[in-house]
Design an enzyme around this catalytic site. Structure first.
Site, PDB file in Angstrom:
ATOM      1  N   LYS B  97      29.542  26.049  39.762  1.00  0.00           N
ATOM      2  CA  LYS B  97      30.613  26.573  40.604  1.00  0.00           C
ATOM      3  C   LYS B  97      29.986  26.803  41.975  1.00  0.00           C
ATOM      4  O   LYS B  97      29.240  27.755  42.174  1.00  0.00           O
ATOM      5  CB  LYS B  97      31.187  27.879  40.048  1.00  0.00           C
ATOM      6  N   GLY B 158      37.663  39.368  44.456  1.00  0.00           N
ATOM      7  CA  GLY B 158      37.668  40.768  44.007  1.00  0.00           C
ATOM      8  C   GLY B 158      38.771  41.620  44.610  1.00  0.00           C
ATOM      9  O   GLY B 158      38.821  42.822  44.374  1.00  0.00           O
ATOM     10  N   GLY B 185      41.209  36.415  43.467  1.00  0.00           N
ATOM     11  CA  GLY B 185      42.430  37.088  43.903  1.00  0.00           C
ATOM     12  C   GLY B 185      43.361  37.506  42.779  1.00  0.00           C
ATOM     13  O   GLY B 185      44.268  38.295  42.998  1.00  0.00           O
TER      14      GLY B 185
END
Lengths: 65, 255
Positions: B97, B158, B185
């Site tokens: 990622k 976050g 989100g």
């Protein structure tokens, strides 16, 4: 012998990366190692010799998103 | 349900979930189970030589969950590439990622650096899942650079603000040729459901579950929301109309 491990100087007597990990009580399977900014592959831990003032980075997996 | 394919990886679950910020590792493990996820993200950090805590890997059954290492905390392509290479040494699956941050306070991605890192990591054989803005141009560029999945943010990392610009995500989805995973989100179940209803291929989240009062229950709520949202997307929603349209027959009303 003085080694810089994760930016901290340590006085440790060991010949190889493998010895160092043993000395630090770290399980080989859960760490990745850089020696002077170059990755040391797991299969080379035993044959990679360390010398005075080597810079070693040892990382592992932690929680993240 | 049809499988989600990212590079050579295949998933039944469309939920990717993090391993950070949980009250403890037992709760994290149970939340993962409740979420039905098959992929969990992790970060790479220096080992703590003074006070080495119990290793996270002891709480992740790698037969059940594919570990997806992230490059969180990296601010340049160079740092992110280094982190991905180190992750590879940990014998984790060859995917990453990719997250390159450009601003400390907002944690907004640096798309230029992300693109640079994507090109190099793809060349090195990594399956790259690239975190980016909810911006069609950035997403397209990352796809063209060889990212196997592009992960636009719903809202800042976050923040739990939900999917702030659904239209942007819809436009990205319309044009994408690789799976689009909404990353960041998602604060509660309806946020995840909305992402899936508009056609996202998956959702990646961490804080929404980890910091919920009951992480395990929220993990289950996210699982259900993602399944519901996906089904609703496949089923096809009715168009919104200004005026009412009776559901019961207007004929034959007894007078």
């Amino acid at each position: 012998m003085k080694l810089i491990i994760n930016s901290k100087e340590k006085d440790i007597n060991c010949n190889t990366v493998s010895d160092l990990l043993k000395e630090l009580n770290l399980n080989n399977d859960i760490v990745a190692v850089e020696l002077n900014k170059n990755i040391v592959h797991r299969e080379n831990f035993e044959k990679t010799k360390l010398k005075n003032q080597d810079k070693i980075e040892i990382v592992t997996v932690v929680g993240g998103g | 349900m049809e499988k989600l394919k990212i590079g050579n990886f295949e998933f039944n679950s469309r939920l990717f979930i993090g391993t950070g910020k949980y009250e403890n590792l037992d709760i994290m493990k149970k939340a993962h189970e409740a979420s039905g996820t098959e992929a969990v993200t992790v970060a790479l950090r220096r080992v703590n030589l003074e006070n080495e805590k119990e290793n996270l890997l002891n709480y992740i059954d790698q037969n059940k969950y594919k570990i997806l290492p992230n490059t969180a905390g990296c601010y340049t392509a160079e740092e992110a590439i280094r982190t991905a290479r180190l992750a590879r040494e940990l014998k984790l699956p060859d995917w990453v990622k990719l997250e390159v941050i450009g601003d400390k306070k907002t944690l907004m991605p640096d798309n230029e650096e992300t693109l640079k890192a994507t090109k190099i990591l793809v060349k090195e054989g990594f399956t790259v899942l690239a975190y980016t803005n909810d911006d069609i141009v950035s997403c397209k560029k990352l796809e063209e650079a060889g990212a196997s999945s592009v992960m636009p943010l719903g809202a800042p990392i976050g923040s739990g603000q939900g999917i702030l610009n659904q239209n942007n995500i819809k436009i990205i989805l319309e044009q994408a040729k690789v799976p689009i995973i909404v990353d960041a989100g998602v604060g509660t179940a309806s946020d995840a459901a909305i992402a899936m209803e508009i056609g996202a291929d998956g959702v990646l989240l961490n804080t929404g579950v980890a910091l919920a009062k009951d992480s395990i229950k929220m993990a289950r709520a996210m699982k259900l929301a993602i399944e519901a949202g996906r089904d609703a997307y496949l089923a096809g929603r009715i168009p919104k109309k200004l005026y009412a349209s009776a559901s019961s027959p207007t004929e034959g009303i007894s007078k």
